[in-house]
Design a protein around this motif. Sequence first.
Motif, short mmCIF file in Angstrom:
data_model
loop_
_atom_site.label_atom_id
_atom_site.label_comp_id
_atom_site.label_asym_id
_atom_site.label_seq_id
_atom_site.Cartn_x
_atom_site.Cartn_y
_atom_site.Cartn_z
N GLU A 219 0.85 -1.19 0.00
CA GLU A 219 0.00 0.00 0.00
C GLU A 219 0.89 1.24 0.00
OE1 GLU A 219 -3.80 1.69 2.46
OE2 GLU A 219 -2.06 1.10 3.65
N LEU A 220 0.51 2.23 -0.80
CA LEU A 220 1.22 3.50 -0.82
C LEU A 220 0.59 4.47 0.17
CD1 LEU A 220 1.93 4.32 -4.57
CD2 LEU A 220 3.62 3.93 -2.79
N GLN A 221 1.45 5.20 0.89
CA GLN A 221 1.00 6.26 1.76
C GLN A 221 1.87 7.50 1.52
OE1 GLN A 221 0.60 5.24 5.89
NE2 GLN A 221 -0.79 3.54 5.50
N ALA A 222 1.49 8.58 2.17
CA ALA A 222 2.27 9.81 2.10
C ALA A 222 2.38 10.39 3.51
CB ALA A 222 1.62 10.83 1.17
N ALA A 223 3.55 10.94 3.81
CA ALA A 223 3.79 11.56 5.12
C ALA A 223 3.37 13.02 5.06
CB ALA A 223 5.26 11.44 5.50
N SER A 224 2.22 13.31 5.66
CA SER A 224 1.69 14.68 5.65
C SER A 224 2.16 15.44 6.88
CB SER A 224 0.16 14.65 5.57
OG SER A 224 -0.39 13.93 6.65
N ASN A 225 1.79 16.72 6.92
CA ASN A 225 2.26 17.61 7.99
C ASN A 225 1.11 18.35 8.65
OD1 ASN A 225 4.39 18.77 9.47
ND2 ASN A 225 4.35 20.62 8.19
N PHE A 226 -0.10 17.78 8.56
CA PHE A 226 -1.27 18.48 9.08
C PHE A 226 -1.24 18.58 10.61
CE2 PHE A 226 -3.11 16.51 5.08
CZ PHE A 226 -2.93 17.67 4.34
N GLY A 227 -0.48 17.70 11.27
CA GLY A 227 -0.37 17.77 12.72
C GLY A 227 0.48 18.92 13.21
N GLN A 228 1.17 19.60 12.27
CA GLN A 228 1.96 20.78 12.64
C GLN A 228 1.44 22.05 11.99
OE1 GLN A 228 6.24 20.39 12.57
NE2 GLN A 228 6.14 18.17 12.72
N THR A 229 1.02 21.95 10.72
CA THR A 229 0.54 23.12 9.99
C THR A 229 -0.64 22.71 9.12
OG1 THR A 229 2.79 24.01 9.90
CG2 THR A 229 1.17 24.97 8.40
#
Length: 550
Positions: free
Chosen positions: A25-35
């Motif tokens: 499975e492909l995922q992406a590391a997002s940054n919504f927990g900071q901005t």
Amino acid sequence: MRVNWVIGFVLAASGAVAEPARGPELQAASNFGQTWNEVVFDAAQAEGITALRDEIHWDFAERDGGYVFDHEILTYPELMAEAGMKLTLIAVGEHPDHDAGATPYTAPAIAAFADFFAETAQRFRAVDAVEVGNEMNSESFTEGPAREADIEGRAGYYAALLEATHAAVRAARPELRILGGAAHSIPLAWFGALSADGAGAWMDSIALHPYTTAPEQFRRQIALLRAVPGFETLPIEVTEIGTVEPAKAQALLMKTYCQAALAGATNVTWYPLSPRGDGYVPLLEDDGSVTPVGRTWQMIQAELQGLEVTDAAPDPFTYACRFGDRALVIWGAERALVPEDPALSVRDLSGQPVAQPRLSPDRPLVVLSDGPAPRLGENLRLGPQLVVADSFDQFAYPGGEAGGFHRFVRVGGEVVPFILGPGQQTGGVPWTPYLTTARDGSLSMDAEYLQPSMWNGVAAEIVHAFTAPEAMVLSVEARVAPTPESSDGVVISFRHNDAQLAATTVRDATGVTLPGVALAAGDVLEIVVGPGPEPNGDDSNYRFTLRRVE
């Protein structure tokens, strides 16, 4: 004691058996927990990037002894659930009210950490996995005693966090996967320490960030990891991979996906989803537009994800993964690739047709089929393979050599065998498995770098020896690039049986080619790298290739 322990790894790893696998499975590391970025969030959903890895800040959400979720960076998982997206929640961080802001190490602080992330997983139904820790073998994500400890001590602190979080999350939501290990690179010493603490029992899969492993070497290193007690069969999840080099991003993603799939990985996560300010190449720009590596991510998701994967490599110098009957991903030593069925189309990493495809070691090709499965030797023809030995493609750890070069150390007339260095067992060594000697830990080598040494004034040289299986004429190609820390470079020499063919001192990146070396069956050709007069800092990148001269 440590050396014997490492040798045991090698002997056990040589018997590992690969299991059938599917495209991860492909995922992406997002940054919504900071901005919070609504534009990027909406674009991710629109572009099909709906499996994310992100965090919720404990030190922001827990206030005055209670939990307060009152900000977009704390509530974004609600929007994910509404959009049908899912989240791997990273359980990481410190809190000023617990252990004075250190990585939790006392029982009350560990319990507070575990309780918070269990509550967060319970609150947000988009969470489908909890990854305990982030690169906990490094100093970057630890504070206090855990940061100051040696590798065994740090593993002990992490194992306590993992055990408590596993229990708390399992009680709150028993269906969730618990990811453990939390490793930057693939350091066997870290996993050996976790094994001693029994940490394998508190995770459902192993989280790795193999930034320092070339994709072509990933399976070799995973085979060694599989020999660590407690980690023999746990699934692998590559929860971060990325690069700061835009020109290499697409190839890195495709190569990693292929080799991780063959190693049995169930997840590959690209870092980052959108720009983070650290230079890493994102899938989406801040305006929501898709980058070239984002297009590669989408092609993998559309054409490869979930399909049964098999190793289709025809030789050690070519890498190939066949995904079901739909696709073949291939790269390696340069030569022609000719499709012989009109149902086959060859694409580049952006999905565009390639008119006259040729293999390259740097840019994988993707062969798609609307009919029969793409198969080398059946409906796909390769040009002749001229490479007969390559130091990178045929790199091997002790006990794993299978053709190509034999590697050893020579000091005067004495031959000294390599042993396995586990990686991160002490300061100043690689964080991946490597070759070294029992006497001198500074003498070392892996598939991409080598560092000779000096023993009591005598050069300790690293030798790559090739024995000709038959009469042949070879082009000998050597590339050596000493690092800037080397004051006087390294000495490279070439020997045919007992005769020296050439020798030179290399201070900067240099390519040396001997164009027509004739060998009889049984002849030995050696490429020898020794230190300069001042051996400190003589580590060098290298690659040695032998090609037939037609």
